[in-house]
Write a protein that holds these residues in place. Sequence first.
Motif, PDB file in Angstrom:
ATOM      1  N   ARG A   1     -12.405   1.818  14.121  1.00  0.00           N
ATOM      2  CA  ARG A   1     -12.707   2.977  14.966  1.00  0.00           C
ATOM      3  C   ARG A   1     -12.180   4.275  14.379  1.00  0.00           C
ATOM      4  NH1 ARG A   1     -11.009  -0.691  19.930  1.00  0.00           N
ATOM      5  NH2 ARG A   1     -13.074  -1.380  20.666  1.00  0.00           N
ATOM      6  N   HIS A   2     -11.169   4.181  13.525  1.00  0.00           N
ATOM      7  CA  HIS A   2     -10.512   5.390  13.017  1.00  0.00           C
ATOM      8  C   HIS A   2     -10.724   5.628  11.526  1.00  0.00           C
ATOM      9  CE1 HIS A   2      -8.303   4.624  16.798  1.00  0.00           C
ATOM     10  NE2 HIS A   2      -8.183   5.922  16.841  1.00  0.00           N
ATOM     11  N   ARG A   3     -11.352   4.725  10.849  1.00  0.00           N
ATOM     12  CA  ARG A   3     -11.559   4.846   9.410  1.00  0.00           C
ATOM     13  C   ARG A   3     -13.030   5.136   9.135  1.00  0.00           C
ATOM     14  NH1 ARG A   3      -8.835   5.366   4.418  1.00  0.00           N
ATOM     15  NH2 ARG A   3      -9.913   4.164   2.806  1.00  0.00           N
ATOM     16  N   GLY A   4     -13.286   6.165   8.341  1.00  0.00           N
ATOM     17  CA  GLY A   4     -14.654   6.522   7.997  1.00  0.00           C
ATOM     18  C   GLY A   4     -15.002   6.104   6.579  1.00  0.00           C
ATOM     19  N   ALA A   5     -16.285   5.843   6.347  1.00  0.00           N
ATOM     20  CA  ALA A   5     -16.774   5.519   5.002  1.00  0.00           C
ATOM     21  C   ALA A   5     -18.276   5.805   4.951  1.00  0.00           C
ATOM     22  CB  ALA A   5     -16.505   4.059   4.658  1.00  0.00           C
ATOM     23  N   PHE A   6     -18.681   6.440   3.883  1.00  0.00           N
ATOM     24  CA  PHE A   6     -20.104   6.716   3.652  1.00  0.00           C
ATOM     25  C   PHE A   6     -20.724   7.474   4.821  1.00  0.00           C
ATOM     26  CE2 PHE A   6     -19.026   2.622   1.611  1.00  0.00           C
ATOM     27  CZ  PHE A   6     -19.064   3.053   0.301  1.00  0.00           C
ATOM     28  N   GLY A   7     -19.966   8.452   5.339  1.00  0.00           N
ATOM     29  CA  GLY A   7     -20.533   9.373   6.293  1.00  0.00           C
ATOM     30  C   GLY A   7     -20.397   9.024   7.754  1.00  0.00           C
TER      31      GLY A   7
ATOM     32  N   GLY B   1      -7.908  -3.008   1.292  1.00  0.00           N
ATOM     33  CA  GLY B   1      -6.653  -3.197   0.570  1.00  0.00           C
ATOM     34  C   GLY B   1      -5.437  -2.987   1.447  1.00  0.00           C
ATOM     35  N   GLY B   2      -5.553  -2.071   2.421  1.00  0.00           N
ATOM     36  CA  GLY B   2      -4.432  -1.821   3.309  1.00  0.00           C
ATOM     37  C   GLY B   2      -4.064  -3.022   4.150  1.00  0.00           C
ATOM     38  N   GLY B   3      -5.017  -3.898   4.383  1.00  0.00           N
ATOM     39  CA  GLY B   3      -4.734  -5.094   5.148  1.00  0.00           C
ATOM     40  C   GLY B   3      -4.044  -6.176   4.355  1.00  0.00           C
ATOM     41  N   TYR B   4      -4.021  -6.034   3.037  1.00  0.00           N
ATOM     42  CA  TYR B   4      -3.447  -7.057   2.166  1.00  0.00           C
ATOM     43  C   TYR B   4      -1.982  -6.780   1.837  1.00  0.00           C
ATOM     44  CZ  TYR B   4      -3.478 -10.593  -1.550  1.00  0.00           C
ATOM     45  OH  TYR B   4      -3.238 -11.706  -2.326  1.00  0.00           O
ATOM     46  N   VAL B   5      -1.479  -5.626   2.234  1.00  0.00           N
ATOM     47  CA  VAL B   5      -0.090  -5.285   1.928  1.00  0.00           C
ATOM     48  C   VAL B   5       0.800  -5.641   3.110  1.00  0.00           C
ATOM     49  CG1 VAL B   5      -0.773  -3.462   0.338  1.00  0.00           C
ATOM     50  CG2 VAL B   5      -0.349  -2.901   2.726  1.00  0.00           C
ATOM     51  N   GLU B   6       2.055  -5.866   2.824  1.00  0.00           N
ATOM     52  CA  GLU B   6       2.971  -6.397   3.820  1.00  0.00           C
ATOM     53  C   GLU B   6       3.278  -5.417   4.954  1.00  0.00           C
ATOM     54  OE1 GLU B   6       4.045  -9.339   4.366  1.00  0.00           O
ATOM     55  OE2 GLU B   6       3.353 -10.333   2.559  1.00  0.00           O
TER      56      GLU B   6
ATOM     57  N   THR C   1      -3.973  15.543  -0.091  1.00  0.00           N
ATOM     58  CA  THR C   1      -3.761  15.458   1.354  1.00  0.00           C
ATOM     59  C   THR C   1      -4.099  14.046   1.821  1.00  0.00           C
ATOM     60  OG1 THR C   1      -4.300  17.794   1.670  1.00  0.00           O
ATOM     61  CG2 THR C   1      -4.457  16.351   3.605  1.00  0.00           C
ATOM     62  N   VAL C   2      -3.202  13.463   2.592  1.00  0.00           N
ATOM     63  CA  VAL C   2      -3.449  12.133   3.137  1.00  0.00           C
ATOM     64  C   VAL C   2      -4.354  12.269   4.359  1.00  0.00           C
ATOM     65  CG1 VAL C   2      -2.420  10.048   4.098  1.00  0.00           C
ATOM     66  CG2 VAL C   2      -1.197  11.348   2.338  1.00  0.00           C
ATOM     67  N   SER C   3      -5.531  11.691   4.278  1.00  0.00           N
ATOM     68  CA  SER C   3      -6.499  11.831   5.366  1.00  0.00           C
ATOM     69  C   SER C   3      -7.281  10.536   5.535  1.00  0.00           C
ATOM     70  CB  SER C   3      -7.470  12.988   5.068  1.00  0.00           C
ATOM     71  OG  SER C   3      -8.209  12.715   3.879  1.00  0.00           O
ATOM     72  N   ASN C   4      -8.076  10.491   6.586  1.00  0.00           N
ATOM     73  CA  ASN C   4      -8.950   9.342   6.863  1.00  0.00           C
ATOM     74  C   ASN C   4      -8.155   8.036   6.954  1.00  0.00           C
ATOM     75  OD1 ASN C   4     -11.419   8.070   7.353  1.00  0.00           O
ATOM     76  ND2 ASN C   4     -11.774   7.653   5.175  1.00  0.00           N
ATOM     77  N   GLN C   5      -6.994   8.110   7.596  1.00  0.00           N
ATOM     78  CA  GLN C   5      -6.154   6.928   7.782  1.00  0.00           C
ATOM     79  C   GLN C   5      -6.097   6.572   9.262  1.00  0.00           C
ATOM     80  OE1 GLN C   5      -4.709   5.278   5.061  1.00  0.00           O
ATOM     81  NE2 GLN C   5      -6.061   6.735   4.028  1.00  0.00           N
ATOM     82  N   ALA C   6      -6.243   5.313   9.578  1.00  0.00           N
ATOM     83  CA  ALA C   6      -6.100   4.874  10.962  1.00  0.00           C
ATOM     84  C   ALA C   6      -4.652   5.061  11.398  1.00  0.00           C
ATOM     85  CB  ALA C   6      -6.508   3.420  11.102  1.00  0.00           C
ATOM     86  N   PRO C   7      -4.421   5.624  12.573  1.00  0.00           N
ATOM     87  CA  PRO C   7      -3.043   5.750  13.063  1.00  0.00           C
ATOM     88  C   PRO C   7      -2.473   4.383  13.417  1.00  0.00           C
ATOM     89  CG  PRO C   7      -4.587   6.338  14.792  1.00  0.00           C
ATOM     90  CD  PRO C   7      -5.416   6.099  13.555  1.00  0.00           C
ATOM     91  N   ASP C   8      -1.171   4.350  13.596  1.00  0.00           N
ATOM     92  CA  ASP C   8      -0.561   3.107  14.062  1.00  0.00           C
ATOM     93  C   ASP C   8      -1.180   2.707  15.401  1.00  0.00           C
ATOM     94  OD1 ASP C   8       1.090   3.042  11.865  1.00  0.00           O
ATOM     95  OD2 ASP C   8       2.794   3.967  12.896  1.00  0.00           O
ATOM     96  N   LEU C   9      -1.279   1.405  15.614  1.00  0.00           N
ATOM     97  CA  LEU C   9      -1.829   0.914  16.872  1.00  0.00           C
ATOM     98  C   LEU C   9      -0.944   1.385  18.025  1.00  0.00           C
ATOM     99  CD1 LEU C   9      -4.015  -1.015  18.132  1.00  0.00           C
ATOM    100  CD2 LEU C   9      -2.263  -2.798  18.048  1.00  0.00           C
ATOM    101  N   PRO C  10      -1.504   2.125  18.985  1.00  0.00           N
ATOM    102  CA  PRO C  10      -0.675   2.594  20.110  1.00  0.00           C
ATOM    103  C   PRO C  10      -0.450   1.480  21.126  1.00  0.00           C
ATOM    104  CG  PRO C  10      -2.942   3.271  20.445  1.00  0.00           C
ATOM    105  CD  PRO C  10      -2.908   2.557  19.106  1.00  0.00           C
TER     106      PRO C  10
ATOM    107  N   GLU D   1       1.694  14.836   5.566  1.00  0.00           N
ATOM    108  CA  GLU D   1       0.347  14.510   5.113  1.00  0.00           C
ATOM    109  C   GLU D   1      -0.061  15.352   3.914  1.00  0.00           C
ATOM    110  OE1 GLU D   1      -2.103  15.087   8.517  1.00  0.00           O
ATOM    111  OE2 GLU D   1      -1.440  13.237   9.512  1.00  0.00           O
ATOM    112  N   GLN D   2       0.531  16.536   3.787  1.00  0.00           N
ATOM    113  CA  GLN D   2       0.203  17.409   2.662  1.00  0.00           C
ATOM    114  C   GLN D   2       1.194  17.127   1.532  1.00  0.00           C
ATOM    115  OE1 GLN D   2      -2.513  19.633   2.689  1.00  0.00           O
ATOM    116  NE2 GLN D   2      -2.085  19.475   0.500  1.00  0.00           N
ATOM    117  N   LEU D   3       0.754  16.353   0.541  1.00  0.00           N
ATOM    118  CA  LEU D   3       1.606  15.988  -0.586  1.00  0.00           C
ATOM    119  C   LEU D   3       1.325  16.900  -1.774  1.00  0.00           C
ATOM    120  CD1 LEU D   3       1.397  12.094  -0.298  1.00  0.00           C
ATOM    121  CD2 LEU D   3       2.860  13.703   0.931  1.00  0.00           C
ATOM    122  N   ALA D   4       2.122  16.757  -2.788  1.00  0.00           N
ATOM    123  CA  ALA D   4       2.018  17.656  -3.934  1.00  0.00           C
ATOM    124  C   ALA D   4       0.668  17.540  -4.634  1.00  0.00           C
ATOM    125  CB  ALA D   4       3.155  17.359  -4.915  1.00  0.00           C
ATOM    126  N   THR D   5       0.082  16.370  -4.661  1.00  0.00           N
ATOM    127  CA  THR D   5      -1.156  16.158  -5.420  1.00  0.00           C
ATOM    128  C   THR D   5      -2.391  15.981  -4.555  1.00  0.00           C
ATOM    129  OG1 THR D   5      -0.738  13.772  -5.455  1.00  0.00           O
ATOM    130  CG2 THR D   5       0.123  15.080  -7.298  1.00  0.00           C
TER     131      THR D   5
END
Length: 543
Positions: free
Chosen positions: A325-331, A405-410, A14-23, A8-12
């Motif tokens: 449930r896992h994605r936040g936006a605007f607080g 946008g994440g829903g539009y990718v394969e 941090t990958v955050s606020n991402q929904a995990p894979d459906l359990p 999650e910690q990349l060079a440029t």
Amino acid sequence: MDSRAPLEQLATHTVSNQAPDLPDYHAYLDDTPLWEGVAREGGADHEPRLRALGEAAGSAAVMALGEQANSNPPRLRAFDRQGRRLDLVEYHPAYHQLMRLGCEHGVHNHAWQAERGGHVAHVALLYMLYQAEGGVCCPLTMTHAVRPALRASTELAAFWEPLLDVEAYDPAYCPASDKQAVTFGMAMTEKQGGSDVRANTTRAEPVSDGYLLQGHKWFCSAPMSDAFLTLAQAPEGLSCFLVPRWRPDGTRNPFLIQRLKDKLGNQANASAEIEYAATWAMPLGPLGEGVKTIIGMVQQTRLDAAVAPVALMRQALVRALHHCRHRGAFGKALIDQPLMRNVLADMALEVEAGLRLVLRLARAFEPGADEQDRHLARVGTAIAKYWLNKRSPEFTCEAMECLGGGGYVEESLMPRLYREAPVNGIWEGSGNVLCLDVLRAFAREPESLQALLSIIEARRGEHAALDRTLARIKGLLTRPEELEMRARSLAEWLAQALQASLLLEDGPAEVAEAWCDARLSERGRVYGALRDSAQVEALLARA
């Protein structure tokens, strides 16, 4: 692919606020409208079977099999290297695993083995498996649906039904007499006629031990099935025949696969163009009455084709709810945003009303159904297949939008659901065919119309919007000169009024009120138009 411990910690950044894979989740116990509906319609005795498939169908492992089967579509091997015909379709191992899962849980045969509630259980089983992968449900549906037509011949039923009764999957390419279990397919349409099967040109010539077919079929799904029901012109007229892949003497029956269709979706399932060239077949039912015979199979497949869009919508809703449930936006989390809650609740309403309708129709297919239910099964199924398949593409698009946008990718499941959504609206009778079929049924059997109207009229006075819809239906029925041109409107109104009536009969009050307010009003069809916050909360609690 193993995705454990991704960085999650990349060079440029941090990958955050991402929904995990459906359990893993339970496709039966986590679906309140499903288990409530199964009990209400008489299927409670089958709960152990439903729980077992529900646990599997909602697992990440089975969902991964669906992805693998679609990413590795079937491949045709028409010839060997010496130029000899093979006519083999090779499937990815994931396809075979999914077929085995469906067969071992009785998706293909349980309806015919249960004393009561079997068709309700079948619909619930199919509904759960389709959420993981729709392609394998095509051969499972056809294998389930063949029974009524097959029983038109005592001799053929005596040979094939014991093989259909086995809860196992046997993909071996060999004579049925050497197999543990079999699957069935269907091949009706031709290039020149499509849905107009009476325009078929395939010929059936009588010989001493059956008939030889000469001609083609434009669409034949699951071409590696062990036998097929097909239509051909016999001297007596259009007739139904059973075509096995192998002749009784153990030699190959000429069943020539010309190519596999390059389809929009439904990639795991092979759909072929085939030719018959002196292909051996046995007649099924009276000669000259082919449509009447095969319609027993078609009626069953149409019910499954009405279940499929509801299953797709359910899976799209599951994915949208998980993301929000896992994605936040605007607080705040997306699911806590008032407008998003409205959209998701409105989508949950669509799924629940669709499921309510198909489970009620399943009860109408049960042995011992009364005259009203037989009429309901006849015309209600066509109406449901038409309308629910109109809802599914729009619904899956809305669910895709919930993911952004994440829903539009394969990598997301959403594009696969979206591509799958149109197929059941086309197969087993497209929209116009179904709506005109309903009109013909009303004309030939006025009791079928009364069966529908009696369900709706039983709820007269319980909601003003339903009363207005019923008046609109009756008004159109008094203008026969308009009926053919407006058959789609009639089917839509009947479908939504039926759903409203069933929800008002014994559904939660908030759900029934929300349906009547949102679907029988003039507020349009955009999701997110609920006006009562109590309805929103009730629907999300059940989703």
